[in-house]
Design a protein around this motif. Structure first.
Motif, short mmCIF file in Angstrom:
data_model
loop_
_atom_site.label_atom_id
_atom_site.label_comp_id
_atom_site.label_asym_id
_atom_site.label_seq_id
_atom_site.Cartn_x
_atom_site.Cartn_y
_atom_site.Cartn_z
N ARG A 1 -1.20 -6.79 4.03
CA ARG A 1 -2.10 -6.41 2.60
C ARG A 1 -2.06 -7.18 1.42
N ILE B 1 -10.05 -4.00 -3.40
CA ILE B 1 -8.58 -3.91 -3.17
C ILE B 1 -8.27 -2.75 -2.39
N GLN B 2 -8.70 -1.55 -2.89
CA GLN B 2 -8.22 -0.33 -1.95
C GLN B 2 -8.84 -0.29 -0.76
N ILE C 1 -9.18 -2.78 1.27
CA ILE C 1 -8.30 -3.65 2.32
C ILE C 1 -6.94 -2.74 2.55
N SER C 2 -6.48 -2.34 1.29
CA SER C 2 -5.17 -1.38 1.65
C SER C 2 -5.49 -0.22 2.49
N SER C 3 -6.60 0.40 2.38
CA SER C 3 -6.53 1.63 3.25
C SER C 3 -7.00 1.17 4.76
N LEU D 1 -6.05 -1.55 6.54
CA LEU D 1 -4.95 -2.21 6.93
C LEU D 1 -3.94 -1.21 7.33
N THR D 2 -3.97 -0.07 6.58
CA THR D 2 -2.97 1.37 6.67
C THR D 2 -3.56 1.98 8.07
N THR E 1 -5.22 -9.65 0.35
CA THR E 1 -5.62 -9.54 -1.13
C THR E 1 -5.63 -10.79 -1.74
N ASN F 1 -2.35 -5.70 -8.70
CA ASN F 1 -3.48 -5.19 -8.20
C ASN F 1 -4.59 -4.96 -9.40
N SER G 1 2.74 -3.69 5.49
CA SER G 1 2.21 -3.89 4.18
C SER G 1 1.97 -5.56 3.93
#
Length: 422
Positions: free
Chosen positions: A394, A377-378, A380-382, A384-385, A398, A348, A391
């Motif tokens: 994600r 990046i964050q 995308i992570s947030s 999708l969460t 990414t 990351n 995961s």
């Protein structure tokens, strides 16, 4: 009869700035000139931060449509806090990429620094400040060792840092042997800083005004210095307009975040590091040397630049920021464990630097690449969460974004080369 000679090369009017006496150079001092300069820059292949800003807008729009809570104040506050630790590590990666090198060990170095912090601060009961300094210095020494190996033996940075990735991961496991996970006390200043410390609303607006005022003061000072030197400069109106725009945007962001918890001090610390590195890269001799080495190392060497010191310095900065990021991550989680710095931390950090606009070929990029890239990046992570997706998605998304960023970099690099030849 004498004749008066005709001057076929009339002297350029004194009113025209020195750097624009060639008719092929446009006047870029006003608003229209600034827009023309930006258009010419894009046509020349230098896209700057435009792709990542547009990409972030698209990502946020899609995620907001899929989940209306994504752009809520509470989620954005948490997003920025989660971005800080890896963002600091990515800032160091930016410096290494600018000289066309790489550091694959930042994750292991961050994990090792968190382990050292846990052992010294919790188990050995050292003063927290001393423990932090020792952990950071270990990262600095690692970077210095990388620079010496690279300069003296010519080992590629890929191999050096890959060996570091494995070695320091093993050292981290050795340091934590018998401990597993070390919990950092919740009442410690580290955990408070990373989890509970937020800027008071009034102070956040003061910082916004300070940022806008600093932009105007720096721009006005630089413009006045250029005019005194007989060079073109941006108009005071354009500088004021940019400062007002920054004031409005940052003011709205601060207002929106203050609806819930506000702006975290850890994120402010990250942004402060970005601004310091931006100044170092753009306003110092060292920064100009970094770009010169990344652009053409042989030309930089022949111009008198200490290339070996430039390489050593960027490796030291990268490992130091990796150590700082590891300390922030441990403070955020209130623990240091054998899994600290592992997983996707390494990937990351590198992906954030590249997605933010730093070229893998060296010589192009800014400190703001780390800030923009890690927010992408964050996000995308947030997002999708919040959608309760596995995961795996994600990593897939990414990876696609990273591939697009590198592809754009390659295309723009090719465009700049052909544009320069033309």
């Amino acid at each position: 009869m004498s004749t008066v000679p005709t001057n076929t090369n009339p002297v350029e009017p004194a009113s025209r700035p020195t750097d624009q006496q060639d008719e092929r150079l446009r006047d870029r001092s006003g608003l229209r000139g600034g827009i023309s300069a930006a258009i010419d820059q894009i046509r020349g292949g230098d896209l700057g931060v435009l792709p990542v800003v547009l990409g972030l807008a698209v990502i946020w729009t899609i995620l907001q449509i899929l989940n209306p809570g994504f752009l809520s104040s509470a989620n954005l506050v948490n997003l920025l806090m989660e971005s800080s630790a890896v963002g600091v590590i990515a800032l160091g990666i930016v410096c290494v990429l600018l000289v066309a090198q790489i550091d694959l060990s930042v994750g292991s170095v961050s994990g090792l620094s968190s382990a050292i912090l846990g052992i010294l601060f919790v188990n050995q009961r050292w003063n927290v400040a001393v423990a932090v300094i020792v952990a950071v210095l270990v990262g600095t020494l690692i970077g210095f060792a990388y620079g010496q190996i690279f300069n003296r033996f010519g080992v590629p940075s890929f191999v050096i840092t890959l060996a570091g990735l494995l070695s320091f991961l093993g050292l981290q496991l050795f340091v934590l042997k018998g401990n597993g996970t070390i919990n950092i006390p919740f009442d410690s200043p580290l955990v408070y800083f990373a989890q509970l410390a937020f800027v008071p609303p009034i102070l956040s607006y003061v910082l916004v005004v300070f940022a806008a005022g600093s932009l105007f003061l720096i721009g006005f000072t630089n413009a006045r210095a250029r005019r005194r030197a007989g060079l073109s400069a941006r108009s005071s109106g354009l500088i004021a307009a940019q400062s007002v725009a920054l004031l409005v945007v940052l003011g709205l962001v601060a207002y929106y975040l203050n609806i819930t918890r506000g702006v975290g001090w850890m994120f402010v610390f990250f942004v402060a590091l970005v601004l310091v590195m931006h100044y170092m890269l753009t306003r110092t001799k060292w920064g100009r040397s970094v770009y010169a080495v990344g652009g053409n190392v042989e030309a930089a060497r022949r111009s008198g630049i200490n290339v070996r010191w430039v390489y050593t310095s960027v490796f030291m900065i990268c490992s130091t920021f990796a150590a700082v990021g590891g300390i922030l991550a441990a403070s955020r989680l209130a623990s240091a464990s054998q899994s600290s710095g592992t997983g996707d931390v390494n990937l990351n950090a590198i992906a954030a630097a590249v997605i933010g606009g730093t070229s893998l070929f060296g010589g192009r990029g800014t400190a703001f690449a780390a800030l923009l890239g890690i927010i992408v990046i964050q996000s995308i992570s947030s997002g999708l969460t919040l959608l309760n997706l596995d995961s795996s998605f994600r990593f897939i998304v990414t990876g696609i974004v990273l591939l697009l960023a590198v592809t754009l970099d390659s295309i723009s690099r090719r465009s700049r080369t052909s544009h320069g030849r033309a």
